[in-house]
Design an enzyme around this catalytic site. Sequence first.
Site, short mmCIF file in Angstrom:
data_model
loop_
_atom_site.label_atom_id
_atom_site.label_comp_id
_atom_site.label_asym_id
_atom_site.label_seq_id
_atom_site.Cartn_x
_atom_site.Cartn_y
_atom_site.Cartn_z
N ASN A 167 -38.11 -13.13 15.40
CA ASN A 167 -39.57 -13.16 15.16
C ASN A 167 -40.21 -14.51 15.43
O ASN A 167 -41.37 -14.57 15.83
CB ASN A 167 -39.90 -12.65 13.75
CG ASN A 167 -39.26 -13.47 12.66
OD1 ASN A 167 -38.21 -14.08 12.87
ND2 ASN A 167 -39.86 -13.47 11.49
N GLY A 242 -31.90 -14.10 9.35
CA GLY A 242 -31.90 -12.69 9.72
C GLY A 242 -31.97 -11.81 8.49
O GLY A 242 -32.40 -12.24 7.41
N SER A 243 -31.49 -10.59 8.64
CA SER A 243 -31.64 -9.60 7.56
C SER A 243 -30.56 -9.78 6.48
O SER A 243 -29.52 -10.40 6.73
CB SER A 243 -31.55 -8.20 8.15
OG SER A 243 -30.27 -8.01 8.69
N PRO A 245 -28.51 -7.40 5.11
CA PRO A 245 -27.21 -6.78 5.41
C PRO A 245 -26.37 -7.62 6.38
O PRO A 245 -25.16 -7.78 6.18
CB PRO A 245 -27.58 -5.44 6.05
CG PRO A 245 -28.98 -5.16 5.58
CD PRO A 245 -29.63 -6.48 5.39
N THR A 246 -27.01 -8.21 7.39
CA THR A 246 -26.26 -9.06 8.33
C THR A 246 -25.79 -10.32 7.61
O THR A 246 -24.67 -10.79 7.81
CB THR A 246 -27.12 -9.43 9.55
OG1 THR A 246 -27.62 -8.24 10.14
CG2 THR A 246 -26.33 -10.20 10.58
N GLU A 265 -31.00 -17.69 5.44
CA GLU A 265 -32.46 -17.48 5.43
C GLU A 265 -32.68 -16.00 5.69
O GLU A 265 -32.67 -15.56 6.84
CB GLU A 265 -33.12 -18.34 6.52
CG GLU A 265 -33.06 -19.83 6.26
CD GLU A 265 -33.96 -20.29 5.12
OE1 GLU A 265 -34.81 -19.51 4.67
OE2 GLU A 265 -33.80 -21.44 4.68
N CYS A 299 -40.93 -13.05 7.76
CA CYS A 299 -40.01 -12.83 6.64
C CYS A 299 -40.68 -12.98 5.28
O CYS A 299 -40.36 -12.26 4.34
CB CYS A 299 -38.85 -13.80 6.74
SG CYS A 299 -39.37 -15.51 6.89
#
Length: 503
Positions: A167, A242-243, A245-246, A265, A299
Amino acid sequence: MRILPTKMNLNTLKESKLLELSSHFVGGNHVEFVSNRQFPVMEPRSGRKLATWHYATAEQVDLVVKTAKQAQKTWAGSTWMKRNEVLKKTAELLKTHCDDIAYWECLSNGKPISEAKADVLSCVDTFNFYSGIAHDLLGHHIPLDPSRYAYTRRLPIGVVAAIGAWNYPIQTCTWKTAPALACGNSIIYKPSPLSPVTALILGEILKTSGLPDGVFNVIQGDAETAQHLIQHRDVAKVSFTGSIPTGKKIMAACAERNIKPVTMELGGKSALIVFEDADVDSGVACAMMANFYSQGQVCSNASKVLVHKSVLKEFTEKLVEKTKELKIGDPLKAETQVGAHISEEHRARVEGYINGAINEGATKICGGDRIQVPGLDNGYYLSPCILTDITPNMTVYKEEIFGAVLLIIPFDTEEEAVRIANDTDMGLAAGLVTKDLAKSYRISEQLNAGNVYVNTFNDVSPLVPFGGIGESGFGRENGVAVLEHYTQLKSVFVNTGTCPNPF
Ligand code: NAD
């Protein structure tokens, strides 16, 4: 590895056939790694494929880590003046080439060109800030008794593997690269395959600024490539954006072979509280700032907008009016305020959240429609959406949407507002709009978030630490605080006399 003969030319960035020339940046060269796993570089504004690139293999990752490890020794031994000079020059070149870098950022991400330019200029500030950070890397002298003292040294960690989201492509890369380099590390940046271009331009700029070859590298890859990189024995530190789950998978991978520190982050589910004493126009501006930048793909966005019942009607009417005025269209046009989503898949995911909420009982009062932009018919456009009648059991209330979907949630009391704002395991950001200074202090203390905004939202500065608490992660970017995460401390005990025999 094929080293490309034609170097990227910073003076003709826009015209250069950038995407045909380079996909990885290793050892100061634009290189082509060939593998049997390819990916398309897409242009979100048109849905057009710009190029086909290759993910790096385990062997190629190994080669890049060797290069970065070798180069890091030289860089760690460089003087503070040399590091200062390189980072300062990088800031200058980013500024000089701002328009062209923003063009590529806009092309490969879909965000409006005005935002892309602001992002590049924020990177100028970041490199400028860390160019002058040498004083904060000093150690301490600790007197212990008349014949003993200790001192501490703040040392680089080594090779940093940095994994980015799509993003804020150049900003995410810069937030990791500038402090990592200032601390004497080398870095291997793996951008998201969804926005893989501008990190390569940063590589060219750092090289032109005098950074030794191999200290900054870019490899293209997906989860598989990233895992090879993270688990490599010679990678000493991982920084991830990133997300959630990752993030969990990356944390596990950081302990797989040898233990390495990690910065996380991650995503958020933030809230903005508009109190009864707020200037309603200011509240509307904050809510739009907190939801509609970068098509809502931010985010720290506050999808939960909590509005005191006494100003609910006025707030909602003004917000809907302003939202409908937003100019949606070709992100390359200067007047565009809402561009394209990153991918067809992501646009569908955001639509899924909107439709799911409506099925669960929410009311759509504005937006959420696919927009056809003339000449860019296959671009991933969706108008900013406002939903009301939200209840805590709804998926949109609980999960990060990562799109321009604003939820209006009425409240009566301060306690209720704080409870709803904190009703999540994530804790990236929160905000409030009020004219009451005492209330702003009181509520800021109660909000469980790493970043709190009063009468503003998503404000950012290289001087101020940024990061989350809870499921939103740990470690910080920006500010002096980030230096903790790119250095390690060594303590040296010195006895000026002879060693006393304890036996
Ligand atoms: P993502 O987690 O899907 O991917 C992020 C990166 O991780 C990409 O480079 C991807 O290739 C890589 N990756 C994916 N699976 C992996 C695996 N198993 N092992 C190693 N690497 C892997 O996230 P995204 O869709 O790119 O970004 C959106 C998310 O990022 C949102 O949740 C958003 O909130 C978050 N984000 C957080 C911040 C922050 O500063 N806190 C900033 C930007 C984005």
